[in-house]
Design a protein around this motif. Sequence first.
Motif, mmCIF file in Angstrom:
data_model
loop_
_atom_site.group_PDB
_atom_site.id
_atom_site.type_symbol
_atom_site.label_atom_id
_atom_site.label_comp_id
_atom_site.label_asym_id
_atom_site.label_seq_id
_atom_site.Cartn_x
_atom_site.Cartn_y
_atom_site.Cartn_z
ATOM 1 N N ALA A 179 0.828 -1.209 0.000
ATOM 2 C CA ALA A 179 0.000 0.000 0.000
ATOM 3 C C ALA A 179 0.860 1.255 0.000
ATOM 4 O O ALA A 179 0.532 2.248 -0.658
ATOM 5 C CB ALA A 179 -0.936 -0.006 1.207
ATOM 6 N N ALA A 180 1.973 1.222 0.739
ATOM 7 C CA ALA A 180 2.866 2.385 0.783
ATOM 8 C C ALA A 180 3.482 2.659 -0.588
ATOM 9 O O ALA A 180 3.567 3.811 -1.030
ATOM 10 C CB ALA A 180 3.967 2.150 1.816
ATOM 11 N N PHE A 181 3.895 1.597 -1.273
ATOM 12 C CA PHE A 181 4.474 1.762 -2.607
ATOM 13 C C PHE A 181 3.411 2.224 -3.599
ATOM 14 O O PHE A 181 3.658 3.073 -4.459
ATOM 15 C CB PHE A 181 5.112 0.451 -3.057
ATOM 16 C CG PHE A 181 5.800 0.539 -4.396
ATOM 17 C CD1 PHE A 181 6.531 1.671 -4.744
ATOM 18 C CD2 PHE A 181 5.718 -0.502 -5.300
ATOM 19 C CE1 PHE A 181 7.170 1.756 -5.969
ATOM 20 C CE2 PHE A 181 6.356 -0.423 -6.524
ATOM 21 C CZ PHE A 181 7.081 0.704 -6.861
ATOM 22 N N MET A 182 2.199 1.690 -3.469
ATOM 23 C CA MET A 182 1.114 2.115 -4.353
ATOM 24 C C MET A 182 0.766 3.586 -4.105
ATOM 25 O O MET A 182 0.463 4.327 -5.044
ATOM 26 C CB MET A 182 -0.117 1.238 -4.130
ATOM 27 C CG MET A 182 -1.224 1.472 -5.149
ATOM 28 S SD MET A 182 -2.554 0.271 -4.979
ATOM 29 C CE MET A 182 -3.622 0.785 -6.327
ATOM 30 N N THR A 183 0.807 4.005 -2.847
ATOM 31 C CA THR A 183 0.557 5.396 -2.516
ATOM 32 C C THR A 183 1.586 6.298 -3.188
ATOM 33 O O THR A 183 1.245 7.341 -3.769
ATOM 34 C CB THR A 183 0.613 5.595 -0.992
ATOM 35 O OG1 THR A 183 -0.440 4.846 -0.389
ATOM 36 C CG2 THR A 183 0.467 7.062 -0.620
#
Length: 431
Positions: A292-296
């Motif tokens: 999720a952090a990378f997608m953000t």
Amino acid sequence: MNEISASIILIIVLFTLLGGGVWVGLTLAGVAWFGMDFFSSRAAGDAMAITIWGSSSSWTLTALPLFIWMGEILYRTNLSENLFRGLAPWVNRLPGRLLHTNVLGCAIFASVCGSSAATCVTVGRMNLPELRRRGYPDAQIIGSLGGPATLGLLIPPSIILIVYGVAAETSIAKLFIAGVIPGVLLALLFSGWIAGWALLHPDRVPESAGGLSFVQKLRESRQLIPVVLLILGVIASIYSGIATATESAAIGVLGAFLLSAWQKTLTWQSFRDSLLGATRLYCMIALILSGAAFMTLSMGYIGLPRELAEFVGSLNLSPGMLIIVLSLFYILLGCFLDGISTIVLTMGVVLPIIQAAGIDPLWFGIFLVITVETAQITPPVGFNLFVLQSMTRKEITYLGRVCAPYFGLMALLLVILWYFPWLATWLPSHM
């Protein structure tokens, strides 16, 4: 290629990977890599490495595995049975009976950890086996856990309220106080739904174990003393300023070990099982958080959240319509991103919009957190759904269906807050 085309392509990639059975964390990272590689000039490889390392090495995040471990320890003692023995006499006459222990347990534990995932895990570890053993329907057991577990975002201390307070330059202490009444009201709505379902389906609720006198109820409630003392210890360590959330989680683990030793259930095997169980579950959660952090980060480089927020601001809506549009916007965005990420990415654009519309940032913070709560049980990336899936081995579609009524109740609370804003602002104004 414009942002609309990019978003459509990324959604197609997301559902293709999820439909192919790829792990959720890897799916999120894969979509992020695809988006960054094809729709931005930023190199995806080093960005992924830096982001995943940064998200997984966060000091704040260390509270989560500790609270999970605390739940695993309590799960391997007889505290779960004691919890039922203590709460059952007080809820046994209510329609729905012991299903209310899910709501009460989530409300109590939410006041300790501030994480919906940790709340779902800990209460689920204690309550799921007991409710199943007593013959309650699986759909109601899981639904009454998945929905109320979102209280971890609203009832203080709440990590997401801290993030909003920093971004909106609003008093975090006042935000914590503002979340109390809405949090209690939401818990009452959840219990009201359980009672309504039980009245419509009396044949699906197991028979009561029998009534007890008031003195007998008090005697049975003695079994709650160990849990209550543990919770009070964790809460006191936070609110007294003695410990941070992470340090209080460590206190909780130590307290759980002491209770386990006192009950003579602490063995090398139970220690090993609790540690391995917590490690497995946290690794699953950490993989999702890293993805999720990378997608953000990827969506930030592409500019999708900011473009959407600026589009909403350009509509020049009335305050009521603006709140409706923002609610739909955050619910939609929350289907693909975690709540903290949506707030961090959009607050710089959204905050001036709500201030220009004359909306109180303190009230909006509570409203926003409740909106983000709904995303925790909204497919395809409802975080609580994945936590429930790891514990129940049920399909995401099934979990989303049984949690849907609680989504509706949170939407109802949003309507109530709009018409009665003092529910969120009265307590802070009297601090």
